[in-house]
Design an enzyme around this catalytic site. Sequence first.
Site, short mmCIF file in Angstrom:
data_model
loop_
_atom_site.label_atom_id
_atom_site.label_comp_id
_atom_site.label_asym_id
_atom_site.label_seq_id
_atom_site.Cartn_x
_atom_site.Cartn_y
_atom_site.Cartn_z
N ALA A 23 -5.10 -24.11 23.36
CA ALA A 23 -5.00 -24.69 22.02
C ALA A 23 -6.15 -24.23 21.13
CB ALA A 23 -4.97 -26.21 22.11
N GLU A 55 -17.81 -24.72 23.78
CA GLU A 55 -17.31 -24.92 25.15
C GLU A 55 -18.41 -25.55 26.00
OE1 GLU A 55 -14.30 -24.41 26.99
OE2 GLU A 55 -15.61 -25.47 28.40
N GLU A 95 -3.77 -30.92 25.27
CA GLU A 95 -3.72 -32.08 26.15
C GLU A 95 -4.51 -33.27 25.62
OE1 GLU A 95 -4.78 -31.17 30.22
OE2 GLU A 95 -4.30 -33.18 30.91
N ARG A 105 8.98 -36.91 40.81
CA ARG A 105 7.55 -36.93 41.13
C ARG A 105 6.97 -38.35 41.14
NH1 ARG A 105 5.22 -31.96 37.41
NH2 ARG A 105 5.97 -30.26 38.71
#
Lengths: 227, 517, 143
Positions: free
Chosen positions: B53, B72, B487, B341
């Site tokens: 992203a 980062e 996410e 799952r």
Amino acid sequence: MKISKKLLALIVVISGIVGFFVVLPVHYVLEETSTDRFCGVCHEMDPMVISYQKDIHAGSGAIGVKAKCVDCHLPHDNLAKYVYQKAVNGIVEGYIHFFGDPDSINWVANLKNKEHYVFDNGCMSCHTNILDTTASSQQAQKMHAHYVKLQGSDKELKCVSCHVGVGHAHDMRNQLEYWKPSYKIYENKMLEQKIKSKQEFFKDEYEPTKQEREFLEKNVKKPANSH
Amino acid sequence: MEKMSRRDLLKMSMVGASALALGSINSNADTIKSNEVKFDEEYDVVIIGTGFAGSMAALQALKRGLKVALIEKMGRAGGNSVINVGNMAVPNNAFQKAEGIKDSKELFIADCLKDGVNLNHVDLLSVIYDRANEAFEYLKSTVGVEFVPKCISASGHSIKRAVQVKVASGSGYIQPMHKMIEANPNAIIKKRTKFDEFVMEGDRVVGIKCRENYKFDSSLASDDLENTGGDVKYIKAKNGVILAAGGFSSDKWFRAQQVPYLKTNIETVSQPGATAGALLAAMDVGANPLLLSWIQLNPYTNPTEKGFGTSAVFTNHCSNDYGLSINPKTGKRFMNEHAGRKIKCDAIFKVMAEGANNDNYPVNICDQAAVDLNNPLYTSKGVESGSIKKFNTLEELAKAYNIPVEPFLKTVSDFNGYVKAEKDPEFGKPLKQADVHGIDVSKPPFYASLSTPKILYCMGGIQINEKAQVISRKTQKPIAGLYAAGEVTGGIQGGGRLGTMSMSDCMVFGMIAGENI
Amino acid sequence: MKRLALLLLSLVTCFSFVFGDTKSAETNSTKIVMSDELKAKYKLKPHHEHLAFDCIDCHANQGDDPSKFKNIKDEGCLSCHGTKKLLAQRLKFMDTLKANPHNSVHDGPTLYCDECHFEHKPSINMCSECHEHEVPQWMGVTP
């Protein structure tokens, strides 16, 4: 006693002739047994010779200076030592090649003995000024000073203590692994690389072993890059 | 090391407090004001995170001529994106068309809603359907990502619609993307730089507080709370900040508050830096959290291995598809091995809890015929590394795992009877000829692996709109200067993400954030 | 092939001739006496021990109090070890399984040295975060 001029001339001429016929072949033999081609006659030397050929010491530099195997791997401080070491190596290596089991040698493990197999006086016979020059980088000068400082002590270093991949383009370990993987999981996965290395080096004279031929034949049927 | 200010101390206690105070109104009283700080650096756009992203957002912003800094935390760029498999759902992609597969928005959304248990924000799914192919074409043609020229199926999708990168790792996208970013003089990637907080000007996000020379310490219980290393820097973001910091799978405390049964010995397949810190910082400035309790687990992973490991594909495709799963305490089956799952994870957790340390792991077994029906690599890698064990007899197998022999042999012979009858009266596993081709557990050697659910993906996160703007829970409107993608956002995947859908989400909303900021 | 040779050549040339590019001359004011206590506290790796390095060979211009020495970062390591690409080239055979730690399928030659290698404490293997069981089959212990 006075030696007549005639006799002197005769001695000179005879020893000249004798010298010529003795020294020349000796020189010839020494020369001929010093090339990478000669060393590569024993196939177990392939990884060493192939990696050497990629290095600047194999003569690929702009000025074309070329170092032979013996220029680094034999002592150069005096002729007697040189010839003696050469003879010993010739006998030992020849014996192992013909009567021993060269395949059982763990070359990768031997790499850590590099300081034993490379002679600094060989390096210095070309890089004569390397320890004094101010033309190299600060870091090189600092480290070479460190080398000089330790000379004569029990911690004495060799050139290859630091210059680990020198002469073989940092590629000898790779080639050795292609020939004989140290880890089991790489078995059967290195053959392709080995063949590639040999083809690049031997070109038209490449003769595949039985195993290599089988691999090549099998892979002709399967197109490369298939997913 | 920098001394902690009173504000920092206060913030640290607030991190915990704000999580508990979910949904309550935060007054913003505690945020850093732009007039209180001196900015060390200035960019048009600051992006938190260097995964799919963040990288996609950076490329779009750079295309517009903007100056971009990517922040980062880890020493490794790309977060979970460089360790994922690299498959991306792309409705209407060229390979799908070439294979004559017809896709439609209705079908796509219906597939997503099914596994997402109707919790998905359909307006956002619709955006993914509309623009995924554009993102894919851009990656293929402009960035130079190399794809396998075919369309593949992925779990939960009713038709084939995913594409697969050639190197079979998300790094096949990240490496060329970062190469392009690094080649652009307007861009900088700052690794080992930890984002701490947003800097506000009124209700607008105008920059960040971060720490350079930060080294993540995975030996700490919570790196976010305990690691005070690094040198504080304030970075101005003229256009705004894009939050692309990923999920919180590795945040042991935070995830266990959301889902109390995620005990401490439950692992994740995510990288250790996947913590909740950035999400919490966004909530501090008013971002609206959605669906934080919806955490996806993978039921096939092995407790004796870290991460995804070597036995998960075997457990999934060999022993669960064609064999059975045993409770080692009783020697009996305990679930439909072919269930979804979530159902399987819940059943496995129940079995695990019978162990003193939550460690009564189920044993998944199958025979040689099941192994032969699958890709040989599924089994050989695990056998080589010891995560899958091989036995000549069922008795030996039972002994090795301390399973009571008699009940176990009866379980297997009952199961073999069910296969013959094509019906499982106990758990309803589909055993018709078409399902399992008559394969039971009878042909030696026999194979076995342990399994435990590991955390795979956090469906929850902060709310965004169709322009990737972060929605404020205080105003119910976008927070000026704050965008998010991937996410770290919630709602798109509802309560259950389909396979290959995280990449589509990251790429599409990363692209949109970079276009709009 | 020619280009590859040229590339290798330039790499090797860089390594052998330049041998790093730090311009820092040594300016530590006093010599640090390597006491046994210091040696025990800041153990060197065997190969660096063999080269008889002193603190200041790595921690140049960082004063003379070892407790205040800073991480020498990638630039420090590479001042002798050349480039990350060269280090990857030295383990090129591992590329066959995409498991070359200096050029892995995930990261290429981009990782910081101290993700895995530490001088004064045991090194780790970052690959083991996910490939714990495979790493011993792929490579040896991290030096």
